[in-house]
Design a protein around this motif. Structure first.
Motif, PDB file in Angstrom:
ATOM      1  N   HIS A 175      -3.189   9.802   1.699  1.00 55.11           N
ATOM      2  CA  HIS A 175      -2.726   8.432   1.482  1.00 55.11           C
ATOM      3  C   HIS A 175      -1.767   8.005   2.593  1.00 55.11           C
ATOM      4  CE1 HIS A 175      -3.571   8.165  -3.145  1.00 55.11           C
ATOM      5  NE2 HIS A 175      -4.655   8.064  -2.422  1.00 55.11           N
TER       6      HIS A 175
ATOM      7  N   CYS B 265      -3.163   4.543 -10.025  1.00 53.66           N
ATOM      8  CA  CYS B 265      -2.567   4.319  -8.707  1.00 53.66           C
ATOM      9  C   CYS B 265      -3.598   4.531  -7.603  1.00 53.66           C
ATOM     10  CB  CYS B 265      -1.367   5.247  -8.493  1.00 53.66           C
ATOM     11  SG  CYS B 265       0.088   4.796  -9.449  1.00 53.66           S
ATOM     12  N   ASP B 266      -4.430   5.558  -7.744  1.00 50.40           N
ATOM     13  CA  ASP B 266      -5.451   5.797  -6.731  1.00 50.40           C
ATOM     14  C   ASP B 266      -6.455   4.642  -6.695  1.00 50.40           C
ATOM     15  OD1 ASP B 266      -6.591   7.910  -4.802  1.00 50.40           O
ATOM     16  OD2 ASP B 266      -8.321   7.395  -6.029  1.00 50.40           O
TER      17      ASP B 266
ATOM     18  N   LEU C 189       0.836  -1.202   0.000  1.00 52.67           N
ATOM     19  CA  LEU C 189       0.000   0.000   0.000  1.00 52.67           C
ATOM     20  C   LEU C 189       0.869   1.250   0.000  1.00 52.67           C
ATOM     21  CD1 LEU C 189      -3.068   0.598   0.049  1.00 52.67           C
ATOM     22  CD2 LEU C 189      -2.882   0.813   2.533  1.00 52.67           C
TER      23      LEU C 189
ATOM     24  N   VAL D 214      -2.279   4.893   5.328  1.00 50.04           N
ATOM     25  CA  VAL D 214      -1.309   3.799   5.467  1.00 50.04           C
ATOM     26  C   VAL D 214      -0.855   3.681   6.922  1.00 50.04           C
ATOM     27  CG1 VAL D 214       0.995   2.978   4.848  1.00 50.04           C
ATOM     28  CG2 VAL D 214      -0.505   3.929   3.080  1.00 50.04           C
TER      29      VAL D 214
ATOM     30  N   THR E 128       2.276   1.768  -3.419  1.00 48.49           N
ATOM     31  CA  THR E 128       1.262   2.318  -4.329  1.00 48.49           C
ATOM     32  C   THR E 128       1.097   3.814  -4.105  1.00 48.49           C
ATOM     33  OG1 THR E 128       0.093   0.200  -4.352  1.00 48.49           O
ATOM     34  CG2 THR E 128      -1.132   2.123  -5.106  1.00 48.49           C
ATOM     35  N   ALA E 129       1.128   4.236  -2.843  1.00 42.91           N
ATOM     36  CA  ALA E 129       1.060   5.669  -2.532  1.00 42.91           C
ATOM     37  C   ALA E 129       2.273   6.390  -3.114  1.00 42.91           C
ATOM     38  CB  ALA E 129       0.999   5.879  -1.021  1.00 42.91           C
TER      39      ALA E 129
ATOM     40  N   PHE F 181      -4.823   1.783  -4.951  1.00 46.84           N
ATOM     41  CA  PHE F 181      -4.724   2.066  -3.518  1.00 46.84           C
ATOM     42  C   PHE F 181      -6.011   1.651  -2.806  1.00 46.84           C
ATOM     43  CE2 PHE F 181      -4.984   4.897   0.192  1.00 46.84           C
ATOM     44  CZ  PHE F 181      -3.710   4.758   0.738  1.00 46.84           C
TER      45      PHE F 181
ATOM     46  N   GLN G 198      -6.624  -2.182  -2.902  1.00 47.36           N
ATOM     47  CA  GLN G 198      -5.786  -2.917  -1.954  1.00 47.36           C
ATOM     48  C   GLN G 198      -6.363  -2.849  -0.532  1.00 47.36           C
ATOM     49  OE1 GLN G 198      -1.926  -1.176  -2.621  1.00 47.36           O
ATOM     50  NE2 GLN G 198      -1.740  -2.110  -4.648  1.00 47.36           N
TER      51      GLN G 198
END
Length: 208
Positions: free
Chosen positions: A174, A125-126, A103, A178, A106-107, A129, A132
């Motif tokens: 983001h 990508c968002d 994660l 996380v 990805t951020a 995110f 996931q």
């Protein structure tokens, strides 16, 4: 991947990233040439996307990319808040350390796309995110509900990207999500996800 699944994936990607514009009519012959796919898998994909609200099949006229309505987006955000806050609580208790690391990556990929001004990659990508986090909930029904909601809301994401300062806000949001998930704090995870979605809502409203 089957031809039906490939057609669905390719077509959905072009609709959600606004390659095919809201209100645009889609010609099957043109789609076959554009996507290098046959008529049958494309028709299957179009009907599947119609059930998800991304295209509209209009009798005697054809297939049209669903128009965008801010009011529809606001209704969808209301539903996202409820479902994604639940998802955040579940994920905070079930996510693995490997998933937390992925994660975070990805951020980071989102930030790299911002630096490169690659809007399509930012959107991808968002989407990844949020997918996931949904996967980490371990609830297959919730995962499917959120998959459809994310696909429908992603087109509005392109609008919010034009809002001054919103992209930098997403970077921080983001990171906070996380961190909350990594800590296993369900209340913090829910709060951070709620803030992220409402920030998106505010960015959309500022474009009205």
């Amino acid at each position: 991947m089957s031809q039906n699944e490939l057609a669905y994936t390719k077509l959905k990607d072009r609709v959600t990233t606004l390659v095919y514009k809201p209100g645009e009519y889609l010609n099957t012959a043109t789609l076959m040439a554009d996507l290098a796919l046959g008529r049958t898998p494309l028709n299957h994909a179009l009907h599947r996307l119609a059930t998800e609200g991304l295209v509209q099949i209009i009798p005697r006229k054809g297939v049209m990319v669903a128009p965008l309505s801010i009011d529809d987006a606001l209704h969808m955000i209301d539903v996202r808040v409820v479902n994604e806050c639940l998802c955040a609580r579940l994920a905070s208790q079930r996510i693995t350390q490997a998933e937390v690391r992925q994660l975070a990556l990805t951020a980071e990929a989102f930030d790299n796309a911002v630096a490169a001004r690659d809007v399509a990659q930012m959107m991808n990508c968002d989407r990844e995110f949020h997918e996931q986090i949904a996967d980490a909930s371990r609830n297959p029904v919730l995962i499917e509900v959120l998959r459809v909601l994310h696909a429908r809301s992603q087109r509005f994401w392109a609008i919010s990207l034009s809002t001054s300062g919103h992209v930098s806000e997403v970077h921080d949001e983001h990171r906070n999500i996380v961190q909350a998930l990594a800590s296993g704090d369900a209340d913090a995870a829910e709060a951070m996800v709620r803030h992220h979605i409402l920030s998106f809502r505010q960015a959309l409203l500022s474009e009205r």
